[in-house]
Motif scaffolding. Structure first.
Motif, PDB file in Angstrom:
ATOM      1  N   TRP A 199       0.842  -1.208   0.000  1.00  0.00           N
ATOM      2  CA  TRP A 199       0.000   0.000   0.000  1.00  0.00           C
ATOM      3  C   TRP A 199       0.872   1.252   0.000  1.00  0.00           C
ATOM      4  CZ3 TRP A 199      -5.142   0.781  -0.570  1.00  0.00           C
ATOM      5  CH2 TRP A 199      -5.632   2.057  -0.292  1.00  0.00           C
ATOM      6  N   GLY A 200       0.551   2.183  -0.894  1.00  0.00           N
ATOM      7  CA  GLY A 200       1.279   3.433  -0.953  1.00  0.00           C
ATOM      8  C   GLY A 200       2.600   3.363  -1.698  1.00  0.00           C
ATOM      9  N   LYS A 201       2.930   2.203  -2.258  1.00  0.00           N
ATOM     10  CA  LYS A 201       4.174   2.036  -3.005  1.00  0.00           C
ATOM     11  C   LYS A 201       3.907   2.143  -4.507  1.00  0.00           C
ATOM     12  CE  LYS A 201       6.848   0.887   0.533  1.00  0.00           C
ATOM     13  NZ  LYS A 201       8.032   1.678   0.941  1.00  0.00           N
ATOM     14  N   TRP A 202       4.901   2.629  -5.227  1.00  0.00           N
ATOM     15  CA  TRP A 202       4.853   2.595  -6.686  1.00  0.00           C
ATOM     16  C   TRP A 202       5.254   1.202  -7.155  1.00  0.00           C
ATOM     17  CZ3 TRP A 202       2.990   6.232  -9.925  1.00  0.00           C
ATOM     18  CH2 TRP A 202       2.810   7.524  -9.426  1.00  0.00           C
ATOM     19  N   VAL A 203       4.538   0.672  -8.132  1.00  0.00           N
ATOM     20  CA  VAL A 203       4.864  -0.638  -8.692  1.00  0.00           C
ATOM     21  C   VAL A 203       4.851  -0.561 -10.210  1.00  0.00           C
ATOM     22  CG1 VAL A 203       3.927  -1.915  -6.712  1.00  0.00           C
ATOM     23  CG2 VAL A 203       2.461  -1.455  -8.697  1.00  0.00           C
ATOM     24  N   LYS A 239       0.578   3.777  -8.390  1.00  0.00           N
ATOM     25  CA  LYS A 239       0.808   3.808  -6.951  1.00  0.00           C
ATOM     26  C   LYS A 239      -0.334   3.063  -6.285  1.00  0.00           C
ATOM     27  CE  LYS A 239       2.125   7.060  -3.285  1.00  0.00           C
ATOM     28  NZ  LYS A 239       2.303   8.496  -2.950  1.00  0.00           N
ATOM     29  N   VAL A 240      -0.008   2.000  -5.579  1.00  0.00           N
ATOM     30  CA  VAL A 240      -1.028   1.108  -5.017  1.00  0.00           C
ATOM     31  C   VAL A 240      -1.893   1.854  -4.007  1.00  0.00           C
ATOM     32  CG1 VAL A 240      -1.459  -1.048  -3.787  1.00  0.00           C
ATOM     33  CG2 VAL A 240       0.514  -0.865  -5.328  1.00  0.00           C
ATOM     34  N   GLY A 241      -3.203   1.825  -4.244  1.00  0.00           N
ATOM     35  CA  GLY A 241      -4.143   2.503  -3.369  1.00  0.00           C
ATOM     36  C   GLY A 241      -4.441   3.938  -3.769  1.00  0.00           C
ATOM     37  N   PHE A 242      -3.670   4.459  -4.719  1.00  0.00           N
ATOM     38  CA  PHE A 242      -3.827   5.849  -5.140  1.00  0.00           C
ATOM     39  C   PHE A 242      -3.939   5.928  -6.666  1.00  0.00           C
ATOM     40  CE2 PHE A 242      -1.723   5.743  -1.103  1.00  0.00           C
ATOM     41  CZ  PHE A 242      -2.287   6.765  -0.381  1.00  0.00           C
ATOM     42  N   GLU A 243      -4.497   4.889  -7.261  1.00  0.00           N
ATOM     43  CA  GLU A 243      -4.515   4.779  -8.716  1.00  0.00           C
ATOM     44  C   GLU A 243      -5.221   5.956  -9.385  1.00  0.00           C
ATOM     45  OE1 GLU A 243      -4.243   0.740  -6.863  1.00  0.00           O
ATOM     46  OE2 GLU A 243      -5.591   2.462  -6.607  1.00  0.00           O
ATOM     47  N   GLU A 244      -6.394   6.311  -8.896  1.00  0.00           N
ATOM     48  CA  GLU A 244      -7.144   7.395  -9.534  1.00  0.00           C
ATOM     49  C   GLU A 244      -6.446   8.733  -9.358  1.00  0.00           C
ATOM     50  OE1 GLU A 244     -11.218   7.599  -8.516  1.00  0.00           O
ATOM     51  OE2 GLU A 244     -11.654   5.534  -9.076  1.00  0.00           O
ATOM     52  N   VAL A 258       5.076  -8.161 -11.083  1.00  0.00           N
ATOM     53  CA  VAL A 258       5.647  -6.981 -10.452  1.00  0.00           C
ATOM     54  C   VAL A 258       7.163  -7.054 -10.605  1.00  0.00           C
ATOM     55  CG1 VAL A 258       5.946  -5.698  -8.313  1.00  0.00           C
ATOM     56  CG2 VAL A 258       3.768  -6.820  -8.775  1.00  0.00           C
ATOM     57  N   VAL A 259       7.750  -6.078 -11.282  1.00  0.00           N
ATOM     58  CA  VAL A 259       9.194  -6.110 -11.533  1.00  0.00           C
ATOM     59  C   VAL A 259       9.945  -5.025 -10.778  1.00  0.00           C
ATOM     60  CG1 VAL A 259       8.928  -7.196 -13.790  1.00  0.00           C
ATOM     61  CG2 VAL A 259       8.962  -4.699 -13.629  1.00  0.00           C
ATOM     62  N   ALA A 260       9.212  -4.083 -10.177  1.00  0.00           N
ATOM     63  CA  ALA A 260       9.868  -3.036  -9.392  1.00  0.00           C
ATOM     64  C   ALA A 260       8.869  -2.468  -8.397  1.00  0.00           C
ATOM     65  CB  ALA A 260      10.414  -1.932 -10.289  1.00  0.00           C
ATOM     66  N   VAL A 261       9.349  -2.197  -7.191  1.00  0.00           N
ATOM     67  CA  VAL A 261       8.541  -1.620  -6.113  1.00  0.00           C
ATOM     68  C   VAL A 261       9.378  -0.565  -5.418  1.00  0.00           C
ATOM     69  CG1 VAL A 261       7.315  -2.040  -3.945  1.00  0.00           C
ATOM     70  CG2 VAL A 261       7.329  -3.810  -5.723  1.00  0.00           C
ATOM     71  N   GLY A 262       8.766   0.591  -5.080  1.00  0.00           N
ATOM     72  CA  GLY A 262       9.520   1.609  -4.365  1.00  0.00           C
ATOM     73  C   GLY A 262       8.676   2.804  -4.003  1.00  0.00           C
ATOM     74  N   ASP A 263       9.322   3.773  -3.372  1.00  0.00           N
ATOM     75  CA  ASP A 263       8.635   4.985  -2.929  1.00  0.00           C
ATOM     76  C   ASP A 263       8.622   6.083  -3.985  1.00  0.00           C
ATOM     77  OD1 ASP A 263       8.124   3.972  -0.314  1.00  0.00           O
ATOM     78  OD2 ASP A 263      10.201   4.402   0.238  1.00  0.00           O
TER      79      ASP A 263
END
Length: 210
Positions: free
Chosen positions: A30-34, A68-73, A41-46
């Motif tokens: 949650w809240g991470k860029w993917v 960004k997970v949870g903040f898509e819209e 999923v090949v990359a995860v981060g802030d």
């Protein structure tokens, strides 16, 4: 020219793969860029620029899906400002700050040095279509967003993976390539990676790594 149908098709598959795993990712990232490539999923981060860089370096894929997970819209809603043509000129009121930067394809096969208007009101970097044509960016789809601007209605736009090189740093971004722009805009996707100093009275435009 716009995104090629084959690239759009692949993008939609990556987007659907994300949506299929979104519930699980909401619990773990949650809240991470993917970034999704080939359904994984090949990359995860802030940082969006960080994950775009990691994803391309790991996969070399022309097409992916970043969010960004949870903040898509929220991340799909972006703002740009329309600007007048012209070089840095103190007859403008207020004066327009500009900066030279290099833009490349992710694989660096093509590159261009461009003069950008520094636009702290723009969420993303924008180039005219002829720049995207020269760099051959049309296959590099990584995002689709709703773009709005001053005096214009929101519209859905394809965004293309590219690198902006400025102050000896490489910043991976997803840029908008537009037929209704004649200027290059350097947005906060790049500017937020630096300390920005602007002073029209001193004719000072400076980006510093932080």
């Amino acid at each position: 020219m716009e995104a090629k149908p084959k690239a759009q098709e692949i993008f939609e598959r990556e987007k659907q793969a994300y949506l299929a795993m979104r519930e699980l990712l909401a619990k773990t990232h949650w809240g991470k860029w993917v970034v999704i490539v080939n359904g994984q999923v090949v990359a995860v981060g802030d940082s969006k620029t960080q994950v775009l860089s990691e994803a391309f370096k790991r996969t070399g894929s022309c097409v992916g899906f970043v969010t960004k997970v949870g903040f898509e819209e929220k991340v799909q809603q972006k703002m740009v400002r329309r600007v007048a043509q012209g070089r840095y000129d103190f007859t403008y009121d207020p004066p327009i700050p500009k900066l030279m930067a290099t833009v490349t394809r992710p694989d660096e096969i093509e590159r261009q040095q461009l003069e950008f208007i520094i636009d702290t009101g723009a969420d993303l970097t924008v180039v005219p279509v002829h720049v995207a044509d020269t760099l051959r960016l049309w296959d590099f789809i990584y995002e689709q967003a709703t773009i709005s601007g001053v005096g214009s209605s929101p519209e859905s736009r394809w965004l293309y993976l590219a690198k902006v090189i400025v102050a000896d740093r490489e910043i991976f971004v997803t840029i908008d390539a537009r037929s209704d722009f004649s200027e290059n805009l350097l947005g906060r996707d790049v500017l937020n990676e630096f300390r920005l100093t602007l002073s029209a009275h001193e004719n000072l435009v400076r980006l510093e790594a932080v």
